[in-house]
Design a protein around this motif. Structure first.
Motif, PDB file in Angstrom:
ATOM      1  N   ILE A 226       0.869  -0.960   0.276  1.00 30.18           N
ATOM      2  CA  ILE A 226      -0.011  -0.155   0.279  1.00 30.18           C
ATOM      3  C   ILE A 226       0.597   1.637   0.279  1.00 30.18           C
ATOM      4  O   ILE A 226       0.545   2.286  -0.924  1.00 30.18           O
ATOM      5  CB  ILE A 226      -1.056  -0.095   1.207  1.00 30.18           C
ATOM      6  N   HIS A 227       2.059   1.085   0.489  1.00 32.23           N
ATOM      7  CA  HIS A 227       2.686   2.489   0.400  1.00 32.23           C
ATOM      8  C   HIS A 227       4.755   1.991   0.340  1.00 32.23           C
ATOM      9  O   HIS A 227       4.931   1.549   0.809  1.00 32.23           O
ATOM     10  CB  HIS A 227       2.873   3.141   1.848  1.00 32.23           C
ATOM     11  N   THR A 228       4.903   2.522  -0.788  1.00 35.04           N
ATOM     12  CA  THR A 228       6.122   2.100  -1.300  1.00 35.04           C
ATOM     13  C   THR A 228       7.136   3.288  -1.786  1.00 35.04           C
ATOM     14  O   THR A 228       6.356   3.938  -2.324  1.00 35.04           O
ATOM     15  CB  THR A 228       6.774   1.434  -2.226  1.00 35.04           C
ATOM     16  N   HIS A 229       8.439   3.552  -1.953  1.00 36.24           N
ATOM     17  CA  HIS A 229       8.755   4.692  -2.565  1.00 36.24           C
ATOM     18  C   HIS A 229       9.208   4.140  -3.755  1.00 36.24           C
ATOM     19  O   HIS A 229      10.504   4.687  -4.631  1.00 36.24           O
ATOM     20  CB  HIS A 229      10.062   5.344  -1.250  1.00 36.24           C
ATOM     21  N   ASN A 230      10.100   2.648  -3.516  1.00 30.71           N
ATOM     22  CA  ASN A 230      10.783   2.340  -4.450  1.00 30.71           C
ATOM     23  C   ASN A 230       9.706   1.859  -5.824  1.00 30.71           C
ATOM     24  O   ASN A 230       8.768   2.125  -5.836  1.00 30.71           O
ATOM     25  CB  ASN A 230      10.844   1.144  -4.284  1.00 30.71           C
TER      26      ASN A 230
ATOM     27  N   ILE B 204      -2.699   4.948   8.546  1.00 33.25           N
ATOM     28  CA  ILE B 204      -1.809   5.149   8.649  1.00 33.25           C
ATOM     29  C   ILE B 204      -1.068   4.246   8.393  1.00 33.25           C
ATOM     30  O   ILE B 204      -0.901   2.955   8.488  1.00 33.25           O
ATOM     31  CB  ILE B 204      -2.372   5.221  10.510  1.00 33.25           C
ATOM     32  N   HIS B 205       0.284   4.951   7.523  1.00 31.73           N
ATOM     33  CA  HIS B 205       1.271   4.335   7.236  1.00 31.73           C
ATOM     34  C   HIS B 205       2.415   4.230   8.260  1.00 31.73           C
ATOM     35  O   HIS B 205       2.475   4.980   9.438  1.00 31.73           O
ATOM     36  CB  HIS B 205       1.604   5.191   6.208  1.00 31.73           C
ATOM     37  N   ASP B 206       3.245   2.899   8.237  1.00 27.22           N
ATOM     38  CA  ASP B 206       4.334   2.183   9.694  1.00 27.22           C
ATOM     39  C   ASP B 206       3.676   2.422  10.869  1.00 27.22           C
ATOM     40  O   ASP B 206       4.263   3.301  11.696  1.00 27.22           O
ATOM     41  CB  ASP B 206       5.542   3.335   9.672  1.00 27.22           C
TER      42      ASP B 206
ATOM     43  N   GLY C 248      -1.478  11.457   0.152  1.00 29.64           N
ATOM     44  CA  GLY C 248      -0.368  11.857   1.288  1.00 29.64           C
ATOM     45  C   GLY C 248       0.868  10.437   0.452  1.00 29.64           C
ATOM     46  O   GLY C 248       0.952  10.717  -0.404  1.00 29.64           O
ATOM     47  N   GLU C 249       2.431  10.382   1.180  1.00 24.46           N
ATOM     48  CA  GLU C 249       1.470  10.544   2.878  1.00 24.46           C
ATOM     49  C   GLU C 249       1.784  11.870   2.758  1.00 24.46           C
ATOM     50  O   GLU C 249       3.121  13.095   3.164  1.00 24.46           O
ATOM     51  CB  GLU C 249       2.942   9.986   3.258  1.00 24.46           C
ATOM     52  N   CYS C 250       1.549  12.494   4.380  1.00 27.23           N
ATOM     53  CA  CYS C 250       1.192  13.807   4.873  1.00 27.23           C
ATOM     54  C   CYS C 250       1.034  13.945   6.056  1.00 27.23           C
ATOM     55  O   CYS C 250       0.615  12.636   6.652  1.00 27.23           O
ATOM     56  CB  CYS C 250       0.291  14.596   4.110  1.00 27.23           C
TER      57      CYS C 250
ATOM     58  N   THR D 230       6.058  -1.495   1.973  1.00 29.48           N
ATOM     59  CA  THR D 230       7.598  -1.819   2.626  1.00 29.48           C
ATOM     60  C   THR D 230       8.265  -0.474   2.795  1.00 29.48           C
ATOM     61  O   THR D 230       9.464  -0.555   2.828  1.00 29.48           O
ATOM     62  CB  THR D 230       8.263  -2.497   0.807  1.00 29.48           C
ATOM     63  N   ASP D 231       7.050   0.842   2.354  1.00 29.00           N
ATOM     64  CA  ASP D 231       7.921   1.722   2.533  1.00 29.00           C
ATOM     65  C   ASP D 231       9.231   2.286   1.779  1.00 29.00           C
ATOM     66  O   ASP D 231       9.317   1.574   1.092  1.00 29.00           O
ATOM     67  CB  ASP D 231       8.072   2.172   3.435  1.00 29.00           C
ATOM     68  N   GLU D 232      10.500   2.395   2.448  1.00 29.67           N
ATOM     69  CA  GLU D 232      11.973   2.586   1.982  1.00 29.67           C
ATOM     70  C   GLU D 232      12.604   1.641   1.682  1.00 29.67           C
ATOM     71  O   GLU D 232      13.566   1.617   1.858  1.00 29.67           O
ATOM     72  CB  GLU D 232      12.292   3.681   2.303  1.00 29.67           C
TER      73      GLU D 232
HETATM   74 ZN   LIG Z   1       6.405   6.654   3.758  1.00 20.24          ZN
END
Ligand SMILES: [Zn+2]
Length: 224
Positions: free
Chosen positions: A7-11, A134-136, A75-77, A182-184
């Motif tokens: 749901i949330h990755t920068h890669n 709500i991420h991480d 977001g993310e914000c 996975t985010d970063e």
């Molecule tokens: Zn992030």
């Protein structure tokens, strides 16, 4: 086969049938041409990069990008109490995102560092009525309950390999409220699901189906 959802990755990932991902666009550095309308994105102005940017510029970029159909979340914000940016300035930019999410009917992806209560306060002041991701998530049960006033989903990533508190929380949290990311990090989304399935004592396939249902509940109206 039900895909894994990141749901949330920068890669940047290669699209496959087994993983569906939502790539985060950091709007302070966005390059319009890199957006592929056939993929899913979230777009926002991260609190880390609020300093030295004026409000009008941020508002303009935010509105320009988030209206696109492939941008399915805002977001993310949020608010970060571990950085050297005045809280008041962060709150102002967070309000912009909240109003944007409300106007477009898209969920908000929240970044919070030691700021869950600040975030709850701003959401309350804005009378937010939409969906939160709500991420991480690294909060406690009390905060889960406070956020449950909203349609809230809690997203877990590499922290579930580390802290026992967050593992215990994930174990007992309703599967109807969870997402994974996975985010970063370089950890694969498959490994995160595997660890979560262990923690929740649930077969991975069941977890995948449940997260897919959550995803459809959140985005059902936006995707077709
Ligand atoms: Zn992030």
């Amino acid at each position: 086969m039900t895909p894994y959802i990141n749901i949330h990755t920068h890669n940047e990932y290669q699209e496959t049938e087994s993983v569906l991902f939502v790539k985060n666009i950091l709007l302070h550095q966005v390059i319009f041409e890199n957006i592929d309308a056939s993929k899913y994105y979230s777009a926002g102005w991260h609190p880390w990069f609020v300093k030295n940017n004026n409000f009008e510029r941020i508002a303009n970029v935010l509105h320009q990008y988030t209206a696109q159909k492939c941008v399915i979340a805002i977001g993310e914000c949020g608010i970060d109490r571990a950085i050297d940016v005045p809280i008041q300035q962060q709150v102002e930019i967070f309000r912009l995102h909240i109003r944007c999410a409300t106007k477009l009917g898209k969920p908000l992806i929240i970044h919070s560092v030691r700021a869950y209560s600040d975030i709850l306060q701003v959401l309350n002041e804005e009378a937010f009525g939409g969906t939160l991701i709500i991420h991480d998530y690294r909060g406690n049960w009390q905060q889960v309950e406070q956020f449950s006033k909203y349609e809230t989903y809690f997203s877990f990533g590499k922290s579930i390999f580390q802290g026992i508190k967050i593992q215990n929380l994930l174990k007992d949290l309703s599967s109807g409220r969870i997402l994974f990311e996975t985010d970063e990090s370089d950890i694969s989304i498959e490994k995160i699901y595997l660890r979560a399935a262990e923690i929740k004592k649930t077969p991975v396939d069941e977890l995948k189906e449940q997260v897919m249902r959550n995803f459809n509940r959140i985005f059902g109206n936006e995707l077709d």
